[in-house]
Write an enzyme that holds these catalytic residues in place. Sequence first.
Site, PDB file in Angstrom:
ATOM      1  N   LYS A 112       0.618  -1.723  -0.296  1.00 45.99           N
ATOM      2  CA  LYS A 112      -0.507   0.265   0.204  1.00 45.99           C
ATOM      3  C   LYS A 112       0.805   1.228  -0.280  1.00 45.99           C
ATOM      4  O   LYS A 112       1.100   2.392  -0.054  1.00 45.99           O
ATOM      5  CB  LYS A 112      -1.311   0.046   1.509  1.00 45.99           C
ATOM      6  N   LYS A 194      -4.932 -10.465  -6.918  1.00 44.09           N
ATOM      7  CA  LYS A 194      -6.532 -11.086  -6.168  1.00 44.09           C
ATOM      8  C   LYS A 194      -7.314 -10.014  -6.661  1.00 44.09           C
ATOM      9  O   LYS A 194      -6.522  -8.876  -6.984  1.00 44.09           O
ATOM     10  CB  LYS A 194      -5.873 -11.107  -4.473  1.00 44.09           C
ATOM     11  N   LYS A 197     -10.352  -3.825  -3.948  1.00 43.93           N
ATOM     12  CA  LYS A 197     -10.931  -2.823  -3.881  1.00 43.93           C
ATOM     13  C   LYS A 197     -10.319  -1.761  -4.185  1.00 43.93           C
ATOM     14  O   LYS A 197     -10.618  -0.336  -5.025  1.00 43.93           O
ATOM     15  CB  LYS A 197     -11.475  -2.579  -2.556  1.00 43.93           C
TER      16      LYS A 197
HETATM   17  P1  TYM Z   1     -10.307  -5.490   3.950  1.00 40.72           P
HETATM   18  O1  TYM Z   1     -11.659  -4.452   3.604  1.00 40.72           O
HETATM   19  O2  TYM Z   1      -9.246  -4.645   3.044  1.00 40.72           O
HETATM   20  O3  TYM Z   1     -11.121  -6.537   2.865  1.00 40.72           O
HETATM   21  C1  TYM Z   1     -12.322  -6.725   3.789  1.00 40.72           C
HETATM   22  C2  TYM Z   1     -12.119  -8.510   3.968  1.00 40.72           C
HETATM   23  O4  TYM Z   1     -12.655  -9.065   2.730  1.00 40.72           O
HETATM   24  C3  TYM Z   1     -11.171 -10.497   2.382  1.00 40.72           C
HETATM   25  N1  TYM Z   1     -10.615 -10.076   1.669  1.00 40.72           N
HETATM   26  C4  TYM Z   1     -11.313 -10.793  -0.047  1.00 40.72           C
HETATM   27  N2  TYM Z   1     -11.286 -12.266  -0.009  1.00 40.72           N
HETATM   28  C5  TYM Z   1     -10.888 -13.274  -1.094  1.00 40.72           C
HETATM   29  N3  TYM Z   1     -10.791 -12.716  -1.828  1.00 40.72           N
HETATM   30  C6  TYM Z   1     -10.677 -11.053  -1.900  1.00 40.72           C
HETATM   31  N4  TYM Z   1      -9.771 -10.734  -3.658  1.00 40.72           N
HETATM   32  C7  TYM Z   1     -10.240 -10.625  -0.581  1.00 40.72           C
HETATM   33  N5  TYM Z   1      -9.980  -9.275  -0.906  1.00 40.72           N
HETATM   34  C8  TYM Z   1     -10.780  -8.771   0.274  1.00 40.72           C
HETATM   35  C9  TYM Z   1     -10.132  -9.512   3.629  1.00 40.72           C
HETATM   36  O5  TYM Z   1      -9.166 -10.967   3.421  1.00 40.72           O
HETATM   37  C10 TYM Z   1     -10.711  -9.266   4.513  1.00 40.72           C
HETATM   38  O6  TYM Z   1     -11.500 -10.777   5.150  1.00 40.72           O
HETATM   39  N6  TYM Z   1      -7.204  -5.069   7.565  1.00 40.72           N
HETATM   40  C11 TYM Z   1      -8.808  -5.542   7.175  1.00 40.72           C
HETATM   41  C12 TYM Z   1     -10.360  -5.105   8.039  1.00 40.72           C
HETATM   42  C13 TYM Z   1      -9.304  -5.235   8.966  1.00 40.72           C
HETATM   43  C14 TYM Z   1     -10.605  -6.495  10.502  1.00 40.72           C
HETATM   44  C15 TYM Z   1      -9.971  -6.421  11.870  1.00 40.72           C
HETATM   45  C16 TYM Z   1     -10.382  -7.942   9.692  1.00 40.72           C
HETATM   46  C17 TYM Z   1      -9.761  -4.371   9.910  1.00 40.72           C
HETATM   47  N7  TYM Z   1      -9.393  -4.722  11.743  1.00 40.72           N
HETATM   48  C18 TYM Z   1     -10.281  -7.048  12.534  1.00 40.72           C
HETATM   49  C19 TYM Z   1     -10.307  -8.318  10.863  1.00 40.72           C
HETATM   50  C20 TYM Z   1     -10.608  -8.100  12.129  1.00 40.72           C
HETATM   51  C21 TYM Z   1      -8.489  -5.055   5.814  1.00 40.72           C
HETATM   52  O7  TYM Z   1      -8.738  -4.704   4.991  1.00 40.72           O
HETATM   53  O8  TYM Z   1      -9.849  -5.694   5.195  1.00 40.72           O
END
Ligand code: TYM
Length: 325
Positions: A112, A194, A197
Amino acid sequence: MRKRIFSGAQPTGQLHIGNYLGALKNWVALQDEYESFYCIVNLHAITLPQDPATLRQKTRDLARIYLAAGIDPEKSTVFVQSDVAEHTELTWVLACVSRLGELERMTQFKDKGKGNRERSSSGLLMYPVLMAADILLYQTDLVPVGQDQKQHLELTRDLAERFNRDFGETFKIPEPFIPKAGANIKSLQDPAKKMSKSDENVAGSIFLLDDADTVTKKIKRAVTDSGTDIEFDETRPAITNLLTIFQLLTGKSNDECEQHFEGKGYGHFKTELAETVVEFLKPFQERMKEYDDAALDSILKAGAEKARSIAGETLADVYRKMGIA
Ligand code: TYM
């Protein structure tokens, strides 16, 4: 006592089917069995520049997406991260327990920050510490996430173990829950990447709010591998990715999917996949409209209160153990 779940997503960009299949779908499935906390992590969002009005809107939209996906506010606690100040407070404590070296090694920091350490916000470096605080505040047992969060979960466990060792038993050590299928949905335009977003090429992602025409076009234009069979095959990542999406949305087994498309070509497969995705998204998008602003406010307010009561207990214990209060 029921075991606890914590998970969250960032209110940035547009949520895609990878977020749903890798995370949200499992949140919904697990909420009956676990006491669940699902957070909209707006403080994580600001580790990269955000437009304030857009961030405010997307925070509410994401709450609606959680509910439309099937998270039931009667069963699960849904709240916005910034409404519970304990998240930032515990982040400071854990920042003092974490080491610069381990944070600099996180792949998301490198990705990032685009490798530009000098220009990256220190918030981006602290991103996984805030995530550890999210999880540890609730004495979480299980964290359902996609594959890309695995390294952050490992850091969370390390920080918890280090704190417990230095100050006495305080935090539960959480386990990741990463599904066998769907944890790493790939871009439709490049199966080596992957679905993301932040991908500038929107043709690579099926967004949860895409209309039927857009979804159909994106699937028709999805890259495929050489060969013609519609089969799960590690050496053919593009078709495997598309089949995985089909499999998870229909609930069929791998064998059933392969039998279903035996002797059929890519054209037929893509048409049926597009129909399946559209059929899934239609009611989902309808449900987004079910909650007016007042209903949403009251769900988020109740969620924050419940979250605060638990987070506050953990934080008080942390401060006591450290000689702060
Ligand atoms: P974020 O917002 O990027 O994504 C949310 C969830 O979607 C999953 N994900 C995917 N799963 C499968 N294939 C993909 N291509 C894909 N892209 C994203 C992510 O693994 C995530 O589970 N850091 C985290 C948010 C967060 C969090 C937490 C999660 C903050 N605090 C505490 C769990 C526990 C994030 O940016 O997710």
